[in-house]
Design a protein around this motif. Structure first.
Motif, PDB file in Angstrom:
ATOM      1  N   SER A  35     -23.852  37.426  -2.820  1.00 50.58           N
ATOM      2  CA  SER A  35     -23.006  36.705  -3.786  1.00 50.58           C
ATOM      3  C   SER A  35     -22.585  37.801  -4.834  1.00 50.58           C
ATOM      4  CB  SER A  35     -23.530  35.732  -4.539  1.00 50.58           C
ATOM      5  OG  SER A  35     -23.862  34.839  -3.558  1.00 50.58           O
ATOM      6  N   THR A  46     -19.577  33.923  -2.075  1.00 51.85           N
ATOM      7  CA  THR A  46     -20.881  34.213  -1.312  1.00 51.85           C
ATOM      8  C   THR A  46     -20.469  34.442   0.108  1.00 51.85           C
ATOM      9  OG1 THR A  46     -22.302  32.599  -2.748  1.00 51.85           O
ATOM     10  CG2 THR A  46     -23.188  33.246  -0.529  1.00 51.85           C
ATOM     11  N   THR A  54     -18.621  32.315   2.972  1.00 51.28           N
ATOM     12  CA  THR A  54     -19.329  31.220   3.119  1.00 51.28           C
ATOM     13  C   THR A  54     -19.358  30.142   1.958  1.00 51.28           C
ATOM     14  OG1 THR A  54     -21.648  32.084   2.538  1.00 51.28           O
ATOM     15  CG2 THR A  54     -20.755  32.333   4.799  1.00 51.28           C
ATOM     16  N   ASN A  55     -19.098  30.420   0.864  1.00 53.36           N
ATOM     17  CA  ASN A  55     -18.957  29.662  -0.236  1.00 53.36           C
ATOM     18  C   ASN A  55     -18.121  30.452  -1.390  1.00 53.36           C
ATOM     19  OD1 ASN A  55     -19.536  27.375  -1.658  1.00 53.36           O
ATOM     20  ND2 ASN A  55     -21.351  28.199  -2.648  1.00 53.36           N
ATOM     21  N   VAL A  57     -16.919  29.418  -5.672  1.00 54.89           N
ATOM     22  CA  VAL A  57     -17.215  28.608  -6.681  1.00 54.89           C
ATOM     23  C   VAL A  57     -16.279  29.021  -7.761  1.00 54.89           C
ATOM     24  CG1 VAL A  57     -18.794  27.545  -8.378  1.00 54.89           C
ATOM     25  CG2 VAL A  57     -19.478  28.032  -6.003  1.00 54.89           C
TER      26      VAL A  57
END
Length: 144
Positions: A35, A46, A54-55, A57
């Motif tokens: 990350s 991330t 994959t992520n 935020v």
């Protein structure tokens, strides 16, 4: 025959150990994540072992702080930073399974032992159009 059978069994055992090691490396590689965040911690990306996002935020305040183009630029930047970290970690995981002279980063990037000149796109030679009259002078000088 028993000596031959012992050699075969030894080869099979070595093969099984290699497969087990490869499976362990593969499992560990598939679990690599990394990350990265922007300086203010408003955006965190991330990625997986190949740099696949994959992520993501994004804090609500990021929408007020950044204009859309700036937000997109920050997302790309932090995703790139996370990808660099993931590739470094994947290289660490892969290195013990490779021959000592192999660069794991180059292998992961798909360049292996190729040099930059070998993977650069070929330079095109300008095509000569034989039917082109572009560089010809159609105005004849008067005879003096």
């Amino acid at each position: 025959m028993t000596e031959h059978r012992a050699q075969v069994e030894e080869l099979l055992a070595g093969y099984r150990r290699s497969r087990d090691q490869l499976a362990a490396v593969h499992r560990e590689l598939s679990s690599v994540t990394a990350s990265a965040s922007d300086a203010d911690g408003l955006i965190t990306a991330t990625v997986g072992p190949r740099g696949t996002l994959t992520n993501l935020v994004i804090a609500d305040s990021a929408y007020r702080r950044y204009r859309p183009a700036e937000l997109a630029e920050q997302i790309v930047r932090v995703t790139g930073a996370a990808t660099v970290r993931a590739l470094a970690r994947a290289g660490e995981v892969l290195a013990p399974a490779l021959p000592s002279e192999t660069d794991p980063q180059a292998l992961l990037l798909g360049t292996a032992d190729l040099e930059a000149r070998e993977i650069a796109p070929p330079q095109r030679k300008p095509q000569v159009d034989e039917d082109s009259y572009e560089d010809q002078n159609w105005i004849r000088e008067r005879a003096r």
